[in-house]
Design a protein around this motif. Structure first.
Motif, mmCIF file in Angstrom:
data_model
loop_
_atom_site.group_PDB
_atom_site.id
_atom_site.type_symbol
_atom_site.label_atom_id
_atom_site.label_comp_id
_atom_site.label_asym_id
_atom_site.label_seq_id
_atom_site.Cartn_x
_atom_site.Cartn_y
_atom_site.Cartn_z
ATOM 1 N N ASN A 101 -5.177 9.310 -3.456
ATOM 2 C CA ASN A 101 -5.116 10.766 -3.533
ATOM 3 C C ASN A 101 -6.489 11.384 -3.250
ATOM 4 O OD1 ASN A 101 -3.665 13.340 -4.411
ATOM 5 N ND2 ASN A 101 -5.381 13.287 -5.858
ATOM 6 N N ALA A 102 -7.533 10.756 -3.796
ATOM 7 C CA ALA A 102 -8.891 11.248 -3.580
ATOM 8 C C ALA A 102 -9.314 11.090 -2.126
ATOM 9 C CB ALA A 102 -9.867 10.508 -4.496
ATOM 10 N N VAL A 103 -8.913 9.995 -1.505
ATOM 11 C CA VAL A 103 -9.230 9.755 -0.092
ATOM 12 C C VAL A 103 -8.619 10.848 0.778
ATOM 13 C CG1 VAL A 103 -8.785 8.230 1.877
ATOM 14 C CG2 VAL A 103 -9.550 7.260 -0.292
ATOM 15 N N ALA A 104 -7.340 11.136 0.564
ATOM 16 C CA ALA A 104 -6.657 12.152 1.362
ATOM 17 C C ALA A 104 -7.262 13.540 1.127
ATOM 18 C CB ALA A 104 -5.166 12.159 1.045
ATOM 19 N N THR A 105 -7.556 13.855 -0.121
ATOM 20 C CA THR A 105 -8.133 15.161 -0.451
ATOM 21 C C THR A 105 -9.498 15.339 0.210
ATOM 22 O OG1 THR A 105 -6.964 15.215 -2.571
ATOM 23 C CG2 THR A 105 -8.876 16.662 -2.331
ATOM 24 N N ALA A 106 -10.352 14.297 0.104
ATOM 25 C CA ALA A 106 -11.687 14.373 0.702
ATOM 26 C C ALA A 106 -11.612 14.405 2.216
ATOM 27 C CB ALA A 106 -12.528 13.176 0.237
ATOM 28 N N GLY A 107 -10.673 13.661 2.774
ATOM 29 C CA GLY A 107 -10.512 13.637 4.227
ATOM 30 C C GLY A 107 -10.122 14.986 4.779
ATOM 31 N N GLY A 161 5.315 8.083 5.972
ATOM 32 C CA GLY A 161 4.842 9.455 6.001
ATOM 33 C C GLY A 161 4.891 10.010 7.410
ATOM 34 N N VAL A 162 5.083 11.317 7.534
ATOM 35 C CA VAL A 162 5.175 11.970 8.842
ATOM 36 C C VAL A 162 4.439 13.300 8.819
ATOM 37 C CG1 VAL A 162 6.727 13.068 10.515
ATOM 38 C CG2 VAL A 162 7.391 10.913 9.431
ATOM 39 N N LEU A 163 3.693 13.562 9.883
ATOM 40 C CA LEU A 163 3.156 14.888 10.164
ATOM 41 C C LEU A 163 3.748 15.343 11.494
ATOM 42 C CD1 LEU A 163 -0.692 14.583 9.414
ATOM 43 C CD2 LEU A 163 1.084 15.536 7.933
ATOM 44 N N VAL A 164 4.146 16.603 11.586
ATOM 45 C CA VAL A 164 4.634 17.134 12.849
ATOM 46 C C VAL A 164 4.013 18.505 13.087
ATOM 47 C CG1 VAL A 164 6.730 18.093 11.769
ATOM 48 C CG2 VAL A 164 6.669 17.718 14.242
ATOM 49 N N GLU A 165 3.464 18.682 14.283
ATOM 50 C CA GLU A 165 2.845 19.947 14.670
ATOM 51 C C GLU A 165 3.891 20.810 15.375
ATOM 52 O OE1 GLU A 165 -0.808 21.641 17.496
ATOM 53 O OE2 GLU A 165 -0.251 19.512 17.532
ATOM 54 N N LEU A 166 4.113 22.009 14.845
ATOM 55 C CA LEU A 166 5.116 22.921 15.382
ATOM 56 C C LEU A 166 4.458 24.241 15.773
ATOM 57 C CD1 LEU A 166 7.752 22.251 12.594
ATOM 58 C CD2 LEU A 166 7.944 21.473 14.962
ATOM 59 N N SER A 167 5.014 24.886 16.777
ATOM 60 C CA SER A 167 4.450 26.171 17.206
ATOM 61 C C SER A 167 4.621 27.229 16.121
ATOM 62 C CB SER A 167 5.126 26.628 18.500
ATOM 63 O OG SER A 167 6.528 26.797 18.297
ATOM 64 N N ALA A 168 5.732 27.159 15.402
ATOM 65 C CA ALA A 168 6.008 28.067 14.282
ATOM 66 C C ALA A 168 7.180 27.505 13.498
ATOM 67 C CB ALA A 168 6.346 29.467 14.791
ATOM 68 N N GLY A 218 0.811 -1.196 0.000
ATOM 69 C CA GLY A 218 0.000 0.000 0.000
ATOM 70 C C GLY A 218 0.845 1.246 0.000
ATOM 71 N N VAL A 219 0.219 2.381 0.301
ATOM 72 C CA VAL A 219 0.932 3.657 0.304
ATOM 73 C C VAL A 219 0.407 4.560 1.419
ATOM 74 C CG1 VAL A 219 1.400 3.611 -2.175
ATOM 75 C CG2 VAL A 219 -0.664 4.734 -1.333
ATOM 76 N N VAL A 220 1.220 5.562 1.737
ATOM 77 C CA VAL A 220 0.830 6.633 2.649
ATOM 78 C C VAL A 220 0.727 7.918 1.831
ATOM 79 C CG1 VAL A 220 1.539 8.023 4.627
ATOM 80 C CG2 VAL A 220 1.949 5.557 4.635
ATOM 81 N N ALA A 221 -0.298 8.706 2.095
ATOM 82 C CA ALA A 221 -0.472 9.981 1.392
ATOM 83 C C ALA A 221 -0.797 11.086 2.384
ATOM 84 C CB ALA A 221 -1.583 9.881 0.350
ATOM 85 N N ILE A 222 -0.367 12.297 2.073
ATOM 86 C CA ILE A 222 -0.594 13.467 2.941
ATOM 87 C C ILE A 222 -1.155 14.615 2.109
ATOM 88 C CG2 ILE A 222 0.555 15.279 4.282
ATOM 89 C CD1 ILE A 222 2.525 13.166 5.275
ATOM 90 N N LYS A 223 -2.119 15.305 2.682
ATOM 91 C CA LYS A 223 -2.635 16.537 2.091
ATOM 92 C C LYS A 223 -2.596 17.626 3.159
ATOM 93 C CE LYS A 223 -3.661 15.066 -2.021
ATOM 94 N NZ LYS A 223 -2.998 15.594 -3.243
ATOM 95 N N THR A 224 -2.153 18.816 2.775
ATOM 96 C CA THR A 224 -2.022 19.934 3.707
ATOM 97 C C THR A 224 -2.783 21.148 3.179
ATOM 98 O OG1 THR A 224 0.187 19.148 4.324
ATOM 99 C CG2 THR A 224 -0.364 21.396 4.938
ATOM 100 N N SER A 225 -3.413 21.894 4.063
ATOM 101 C CA SER A 225 -4.143 23.093 3.668
ATOM 102 C C SER A 225 -3.168 24.170 3.221
ATOM 103 C CB SER A 225 -5.002 23.616 4.821
ATOM 104 O OG SER A 225 -4.175 23.999 5.911
ATOM 105 N N GLY A 226 -3.690 25.142 2.463
ATOM 106 C CA GLY A 226 -2.842 26.202 1.932
ATOM 107 C C GLY A 226 -2.120 27.004 2.988
ATOM 108 N N ASP A 227 -2.754 27.191 4.154
ATOM 109 C CA ASP A 227 -2.121 27.976 5.219
ATOM 110 C C ASP A 227 -1.221 27.142 6.124
ATOM 111 O OD1 ASP A 227 -3.941 26.507 6.681
ATOM 112 O OD2 ASP A 227 -5.095 28.231 7.391
ATOM 113 N N GLY A 228 -1.148 25.826 5.854
ATOM 114 C CA GLY A 228 -0.262 24.960 6.628
ATOM 115 C C GLY A 228 -0.730 24.650 8.028
ATOM 116 N N LYS A 229 -1.980 24.963 8.335
ATOM 117 C CA LYS A 229 -2.485 24.747 9.695
ATOM 118 C C LYS A 229 -3.358 23.494 9.824
ATOM 119 C CE LYS A 229 -2.279 29.612 10.994
ATOM 120 N NZ LYS A 229 -1.170 29.384 11.964
#
Length: 282
Positions: free
Chosen positions: A95-101, A163-170, A59-70
């Motif tokens: 890709n469609a799953v990540a976008t819709a999610g 795949g990795v997501l990391v939440e940063l203060s800035a 399988g695969v991992v996919a990531i989608k991020t909003s334009g403002d990065g938040k």
């Protein structure tokens, strides 16, 4: 309990020990693979027991991020073979799953499966159509949604399996990617030492004690050996205490301080990890 060849194979892949040793450990653990790993680590038989579980599914991992990065979402979608994992229809579906999610801000699998795609069908219905088309089971296995007042850094490895997501203060997008790449490579468990679960620390201390008890050293030396090994385990398991992969002369904490940023949370997905212990969600 009957110890199957597949169970022995799984244990061998995870720890790198011989077939007979693995079979014996499983028999003594009555088929509990995690208990067998702990026992083999205690006896020194496991060569790489700290490694993450080997891939048990494609399988695969996919990531989608909003334009403002938040806001960002990471999904893992599984199939049965690497051939389908490279299939255009499968990758389009992921890709469609990540976008819709991301659009629906889905925080769990049920809400994600109910999200609508551009074809007018839900993700669950589209998945069923894809299963019929490719002839393999497709499983939308898990997701991680992060929304923050800070920023979300992200990274997907070139093979689409990590795949990795990391939440940063800035942070800048480039800095967020650097931290995410570090997490992908170094596999921390938590951000801060105090976040490590006590039961995990207790188990690791028990393993350390079993490893040094036969050393013949005096009790006070054994105590220091255990303390040293536990500190090493904590440092290797904690994001801020790890040495930064791009510059091992500094820790991640040093890097964050230089950027005037804090790491708040993270998620790391690797295709198939632990899948032998997870019930299918579909």
């Amino acid at each position: 309990m009957i110890i199957t060849a597949s169970l022995v194979k799984e244990l061998r892949e995870r720890i790198g020990a011989g077939m007979m040793e693995c079979k014996k450990a499983l028999e003594e653990a009555q088929g509990d693979i995690e208990a067998a790993i702990v026992a083999m680590r205690k006896s020194g038989q496991a060569k790489a027991a700290k490694k993450a579980s080997r891939i048990a599914a494609e399988g695969v991992v996919a990531i989608k991020t909003s334009g403002d990065g938040k806001k960002a979402i990471m999904v893992e979608v599984n199939c049965e073979t690497d051939f389908v994992a490279r299939d255009h229809s499968f990758l389009e579906f992921v890709n469609a799953v990540a976008t819709a999610g991301l659009a629906a801000l889905s925080a769990d699998i049920d809400s994600l499966l109910a999200a609508a795609l551009d074809n007018g069908k839900t993700i669950a219905q589209t998945r069923e159509d894809l299963v019929a088309k490719v002839g393999e089971n497709i499983n939308v296995r898990r997701l991680k949604l992060i929304t923050t007042a800070g920023v979300v850094g992200s990274y997907v490895h070139s093979n689409n399996r990590i795949g990795v997501l990391v939440e940063l203060s800035a942070a800048s997008p480039e800095f967020g990617k650097d931290i995410s790449m570090h997490i992908a490579a170094s596999k921390p468990i938590v951000v801060l030492p105090e976040e490590l679960p006590q039961d995990l620390l207790n188990k690791e201390k028990e393993i350390c004690l079993a490893q040094v008890q036969t050393s013949g050293k005096p009790p006070e030396i054994i105590e220091k050996m255990i303390a040293g090994r536990m500190q090493k385990f904590i440092s290797e398991s904690t994001l801020v205490e790890q040495l930064f992969v791009k510059n091992p002369d500094i820790t991640v904490a040093d890097l964050l301080k230089q950027a005037n940023a804090k790491a708040l949370s993270f998620a790391r997905f690797e295709v198939g990890e632990g899948i032998e212990r997870v019930k299918s969600l579909l």
